[in-house]
Design a protein around this motif. Structure first.
Motif, short mmCIF file in Angstrom:
data_model
loop_
_atom_site.label_atom_id
_atom_site.label_comp_id
_atom_site.label_asym_id
_atom_site.label_seq_id
_atom_site.Cartn_x
_atom_site.Cartn_y
_atom_site.Cartn_z
N THR A 1 4.36 -9.08 -55.17
CA THR A 1 4.65 -8.20 -56.30
C THR A 1 4.76 -9.00 -57.59
OG1 THR A 1 7.08 -8.34 -56.11
CG2 THR A 1 5.97 -6.65 -54.78
N PHE A 2 4.49 -8.32 -58.69
CA PHE A 2 4.63 -8.89 -60.04
C PHE A 2 5.47 -7.94 -60.88
CE2 PHE A 2 0.74 -10.55 -58.30
CZ PHE A 2 0.70 -11.87 -58.70
N ASP A 3 6.38 -8.48 -61.65
CA ASP A 3 7.20 -7.67 -62.54
C ASP A 3 6.68 -7.72 -63.97
OD1 ASP A 3 8.71 -7.38 -60.29
OD2 ASP A 3 10.58 -8.12 -61.14
N ASP A 4 6.84 -6.62 -64.66
CA ASP A 4 6.64 -6.51 -66.12
C ASP A 4 5.20 -6.22 -66.54
OD1 ASP A 4 9.38 -7.09 -66.39
OD2 ASP A 4 8.97 -9.24 -66.49
N GLY A 5 4.23 -6.97 -66.01
CA GLY A 5 2.85 -6.78 -66.45
C GLY A 5 2.42 -7.79 -67.49
N HIS B 1 6.90 4.04 -56.47
CA HIS B 1 7.63 2.80 -56.19
C HIS B 1 8.15 2.21 -57.49
CE1 HIS B 1 6.09 3.03 -52.11
NE2 HIS B 1 4.87 3.18 -52.62
N LEU B 2 9.37 1.71 -57.44
CA LEU B 2 10.07 1.23 -58.63
C LEU B 2 10.59 -0.19 -58.41
CD1 LEU B 2 11.64 1.80 -61.39
CD2 LEU B 2 13.53 2.58 -59.92
N CYS B 3 10.60 -0.95 -59.49
CA CYS B 3 11.29 -2.23 -59.51
C CYS B 3 12.41 -2.12 -60.54
CB CYS B 3 10.33 -3.35 -59.90
SG CYS B 3 11.15 -4.93 -60.20
N TYR B 4 13.64 -2.45 -60.12
CA TYR B 4 14.78 -2.36 -61.05
C TYR B 4 14.65 -3.42 -62.15
CZ TYR B 4 16.98 0.42 -57.34
OH TYR B 4 17.26 1.37 -56.39
N PRO B 5 14.77 -3.02 -63.42
CA PRO B 5 14.71 -4.01 -64.51
C PRO B 5 15.83 -5.03 -64.37
CG PRO B 5 14.53 -1.77 -65.36
CD PRO B 5 14.91 -1.66 -63.92
N SER B 6 15.47 -6.31 -64.40
CA SER B 6 16.42 -7.42 -64.26
C SER B 6 17.20 -7.33 -62.95
CB SER B 6 17.40 -7.46 -65.44
OG SER B 6 16.70 -7.56 -66.66
N GLY B 7 16.72 -6.53 -62.01
CA GLY B 7 17.37 -6.41 -60.72
C GLY B 7 18.67 -5.63 -60.74
N THR C 1 12.53 -2.13 -55.41
CA THR C 1 12.77 -3.54 -55.12
C THR C 1 13.84 -4.11 -56.04
OG1 THR C 1 10.86 -4.05 -56.52
CG2 THR C 1 10.52 -4.07 -54.14
N THR C 2 14.63 -5.03 -55.48
CA THR C 2 15.74 -5.66 -56.19
C THR C 2 15.40 -7.13 -56.42
OG1 THR C 2 16.90 -6.42 -54.21
CG2 THR C 2 17.27 -4.13 -54.88
N CYS C 3 16.40 -7.87 -56.93
CA CYS C 3 16.31 -9.32 -57.02
C CYS C 3 17.22 -9.98 -56.00
CB CYS C 3 16.67 -9.80 -58.43
SG CYS C 3 15.47 -9.30 -59.69
N LEU D 1 17.60 0.63 -66.94
CA LEU D 1 17.87 1.77 -66.08
C LEU D 1 19.37 2.00 -66.11
CD1 LEU D 1 16.06 3.63 -64.27
CD2 LEU D 1 17.00 2.38 -62.32
N PRO D 2 19.86 2.82 -67.02
CA PRO D 2 21.31 2.95 -67.26
C PRO D 2 22.08 3.32 -66.00
CG PRO D 2 20.05 4.13 -68.93
CD PRO D 2 19.08 3.75 -67.86
N ILE D 3 23.17 2.62 -65.77
CA ILE D 3 24.07 2.94 -64.66
C ILE D 3 25.09 3.96 -65.14
CG2 ILE D 3 25.87 2.00 -63.14
CD1 ILE D 3 24.25 -0.63 -63.11
#
Length: 342
Positions: free
Chosen positions: A92-96, A266-272, A291-293, A237-239
């Protein structure tokens, strides 16, 4: 070579990695990459950016040692059916980042490896350098110099950019002051900072530093075996804010639907950053996995919205990469958790 790396080299020489591959064979390995350097980004942020040569070495290792590299969709389907091939890997790659398309994609295509690119869309659409990363790069390039904040229109005060803490303090002050600014104001601020620190920086034209792929470039990825998926619109992604979560996913999806060849589920959490309270909201938005970090392998009992990954970067030595992929470090994590429960 660090002490940790020497120990891992000894474990490898004694056959420990081979044993670990057998013991951890059922676990799904998900590797996370961010950017492939187009200049000297790997020296600035080795956790975030990697040299092209290092990436090529990683992919050659996976091919040479017969790690099955699967698409995210296929791997998750097989994992939850308990029919995953041994030692399966997802890339996987984050951000683009631009280097993902110009440097990583050709290498993956050569090896026949599918991958997933989680794209944050705001900066892909506006064509601007990613502000907070570019800001810290300029400050890093100006390390050792004195920065007069008054010259940037901020409250008077001089920060000498000697240590990482001092440079981060300067970056935070500038970032906070620019939060209400628009894209052009932020662009002007970067140019002014580069001028003050005497850094050669041109955010226009062909300068590729800290840019995400354009929509046209992203549109070419599916044909190269790279599946485009969600990473929020504004990289947040506001908590505790359901409306904010819905806005980020919806805005991200609307942009990516123009170029995606598959459903955006499918989602990748920003900054995990995530919280289980967000899971029901994400499911209501049609998110099937996230996906997480967090470090670790994935198994049939793993929560779909809390998938583990290995964050690879220029800061990771080849022996550390091999230790992670073999499962030796996964066994060490399990051992520490078992000891901690006693």
């Amino acid at each position: 070579m660090s002490f940790r790396q020497m120990v891992l080299a000894v474990v490898k020489a004694l056959g420990g990695f081979g044993v670990a591959r057998i013991l951890t064979a059922p676990g799904l390995r998900i590797i996370c990459y961010h950017g492939i350097s187009v200049h000297d980004e790997h020296r600035f942020q080795p956790k975030l950016f990697m040299r092209e040569d290092t990436f090529l070495e990683r992919m050659a290792y996976l091919k040479r040692h017969d790690y099955p590299v699967l698409s995210l969709n296929e791997a998750l389907a097989l994992m939850y059916q308990k029919s995953l091939p041994p030692r399966a890997v997802v890339i996987t790659f984050d951000d683009g980042w631009l280097g993902t398309g110009t440097k990583a994609a050709p290498a993956l295509r050569e090896h026949g490896f599918p991958s997933t690119v989680y794209v944050t869309t705001r900066d892909a659409v506006n064509g601007m350098p990613v502000f907070n990363v570019a800001l810290r790069y300029l400050i890093w390039k100006g390390r050792g110099k004195a920065l007069d904040m008054y010259c940037l229109g901020l409250a008077p005060g001089t920060i000498v950019l000697n240590s990482p803490d001092e440079r981060e303090h300067a970056a935070c002050r500038i970032s906070e002051a620019s939060e209400q600014g628009n894209d052009q104001e932020r662009r002007a601020l970067l140019m002014k900072l580069a001028e003050i620190l005497e850094v050669d920086w041109n955010p226009d034209g062909d300068n590729p530093l800290f840019r995400l792929m354009t929509m046209e470039q992203l549109a070419q990825l599916p044909a190269q075996g790279m599946n485009v998926q969600l990473h929020t619109h504004r990289h947040r992604l506001p908590i505790g804010d359901r409306d904010g979560v819905e806005s980020e996913i919806t805005d991200n999806r609307v942009v990516l639907e123009r170029i995606a060849d598959r459903p955006l589920r499918h989602l990748c959490y920003p900054s995990g950053e995530f919280h289980p309270s967000q899971f029901p909201w994400l499911r209501a938005l049609g998110i099937e996995s996230a996906t997480t970090c967090l470090s670790g392998f994935n198994y049939p009992h793993t929560e779909r919205l809390e998938l583990r990954r290995f964050l690879d970067g220029e800061n990771i030595a080849q022996v550390e990469f091999e230790a992670e992929l073999s499962g030796f470090l996964e066994l060490m994590r399990k051992f520490r958790r078992a000891v901690g429960r006693r």
